[in-house]
Enzyme design. Structure first.
Site, PDB file in Angstrom:
ATOM      1  N   HIS A   1      39.537  33.433  40.680  1.00 27.42           N
ATOM      2  CA  HIS A   1      40.863  33.838  41.158  1.00 27.42           C
ATOM      3  C   HIS A   1      41.820  32.662  41.005  1.00 27.42           C
ATOM      4  O   HIS A   1      41.421  31.511  41.146  1.00 27.42           O
ATOM      5  CB  HIS A   1      40.792  34.230  42.643  1.00 27.42           C
ATOM      6  CG  HIS A   1      42.136  34.375  43.282  1.00 27.42           C
ATOM      7  ND1 HIS A   1      42.904  35.509  43.144  1.00 27.42           N
ATOM      8  CD2 HIS A   1      42.873  33.505  44.028  1.00 27.42           C
ATOM      9  CE1 HIS A   1      44.056  35.337  43.790  1.00 27.42           C
ATOM     10  NE2 HIS A   1      44.065  34.131  44.338  1.00 27.42           N
TER      11      HIS A   1
ATOM     12  N   GLU B   1      47.284  31.863  50.742  1.00 27.77           N
ATOM     13  CA  GLU B   1      45.861  32.001  50.409  1.00 27.77           C
ATOM     14  C   GLU B   1      45.063  30.763  50.838  1.00 27.77           C
ATOM     15  O   GLU B   1      43.904  30.874  51.258  1.00 27.77           O
ATOM     16  CB  GLU B   1      45.708  32.260  48.917  1.00 27.77           C
ATOM     17  CG  GLU B   1      46.246  33.621  48.497  1.00 27.77           C
ATOM     18  CD  GLU B   1      46.278  33.834  47.000  1.00 27.77           C
ATOM     19  OE1 GLU B   1      46.717  34.912  46.571  1.00 27.77           O
ATOM     20  OE2 GLU B   1      45.868  32.917  46.241  1.00 27.77           O
TER      21      GLU B   1
ATOM     22  N   LYS C   1      34.332  33.302  41.936  1.00 28.15           N
ATOM     23  CA  LYS C   1      33.937  34.617  42.457  1.00 28.15           C
ATOM     24  C   LYS C   1      32.409  34.788  42.452  1.00 28.15           C
ATOM     25  O   LYS C   1      31.687  33.990  41.838  1.00 28.15           O
ATOM     26  CB  LYS C   1      34.626  35.699  41.622  1.00 28.15           C
ATOM     27  CG  LYS C   1      36.156  35.690  41.746  1.00 28.15           C
ATOM     28  CD  LYS C   1      36.785  36.841  40.953  1.00 28.15           C
ATOM     29  CE  LYS C   1      38.291  36.868  41.110  1.00 28.15           C
ATOM     30  NZ  LYS C   1      38.900  38.042  40.416  1.00 28.15           N
TER      31      LYS C   1
ATOM     32  N   ASN D   1      35.580  38.683  36.700  1.00 24.22           N
ATOM     33  CA  ASN D   1      36.253  37.727  35.808  1.00 24.22           C
ATOM     34  C   ASN D   1      36.207  36.277  36.314  1.00 24.22           C
ATOM     35  O   ASN D   1      37.112  35.481  36.092  1.00 24.22           O
ATOM     36  CB  ASN D   1      37.684  38.184  35.510  1.00 24.22           C
ATOM     37  CG  ASN D   1      38.515  38.321  36.758  1.00 24.22           C
ATOM     38  OD1 ASN D   1      38.058  38.008  37.859  1.00 24.22           O
ATOM     39  ND2 ASN D   1      39.749  38.758  36.609  1.00 24.22           N
TER      40      ASN D   1
ATOM     41  N   TYR E   1      42.769  40.731  49.389  1.00 23.05           N
ATOM     42  CA  TYR E   1      43.355  41.469  48.263  1.00 23.05           C
ATOM     43  C   TYR E   1      44.219  42.646  48.729  1.00 23.05           C
ATOM     44  O   TYR E   1      44.427  43.594  47.966  1.00 23.05           O
ATOM     45  CB  TYR E   1      42.249  41.948  47.320  1.00 23.05           C
ATOM     46  CG  TYR E   1      41.770  40.880  46.353  1.00 23.05           C
ATOM     47  CD1 TYR E   1      42.620  40.365  45.363  1.00 23.05           C
ATOM     48  CD2 TYR E   1      40.474  40.378  46.415  1.00 23.05           C
ATOM     49  CE1 TYR E   1      42.191  39.392  44.472  1.00 23.05           C
ATOM     50  CE2 TYR E   1      40.034  39.393  45.519  1.00 23.05           C
ATOM     51  CZ  TYR E   1      40.903  38.915  44.553  1.00 23.05           C
ATOM     52  OH  TYR E   1      40.473  37.945  43.668  1.00 23.05           O
TER      53      TYR E   1
END
Ligand code: UDP
Ligand code: MG
Length: 152
Positions: free
Chosen positions: A127, A138, A21, A124, A61
């Site tokens: 993913h 995805e 990310k 965080n 998302y």
């Protein structure tokens, strides 16, 4: 007596989709996290560095559209470049979730990527797909078939 022996070696390797990310890229931790992932036995079969727009982040998302954190998540995921990758390993989806740890780094097990590197539940680092079905969806979101290269 005629005896026929067939040896069929079938290797069907599972795949998962990860995204390093924008916080991972900003902190210059791309190499460290890929190293962690490779040491855990995963093979990178596709990888690129891109920047999501609010539209593409929102689409990726979309499942979380109704959640209170959706706006913040979309803003964060489009705030800078990220590095999506397709990873191969036996039991890839479940094993990768173990490697990254719980969504909230405060809840993540010691030694997991999120425990080691993440600042918060929102930012965080990484993913990981949550099912084989979503891993395939995805992977196709980010990569064409030509961009997926197996073998060494
Ligand atoms: N997220 C958040 N707040 C929450 C839950 C999730 O900001 O309370 C963000 C976080 O970046 C997370 C992503 O939304 O990684 C997707 O949430 P999910 O529950 O699918 O967690 P994951 O599968 O990434 O562990
Ligand atoms: Mg999830």
């Amino acid at each position: 007596m005629l005896q026929l022996t067939f040896n069929i070696a079938l290797t069907i390797m599972e795949r998962t989709l990860t995204i390093l990310k924008p916080d991972c890229v900003r902190k210059n931790l791309v190499g460290a996290v890929i190293n962690h992932i490779e040491r855990a036995g995963f093979r990178v079969v596709a990888m690129k560095k891109i920047r999501l727009t609010t539209e593409t982040a929102g689409e990726f998302y979309a499942v979380h559209r109704e959640r209170p954190f959706y706006g913040e998540l979309v803003e964060f995921m489009s705030s800078g470049p990220c590095v999506p990758m397709i990873l191969e390993k036996d039991n890839a989806v479940a094993d990768f979730r173990t490697v990254i740890g719980a969504t909230d780094p405060a809840q993540a097990d010691a030694g997991t990527v999120r425990k080691l590197y993440a600042d918060s539940k929102g930012e965080n680092i990484v993913h990981g797909s949550d099912s084989d079905e979503n891993a395939a969806i995805e992977a196709a979101f980010f990569f064409s078939t030509e961009e997926v290269v197996r073998g060494n």
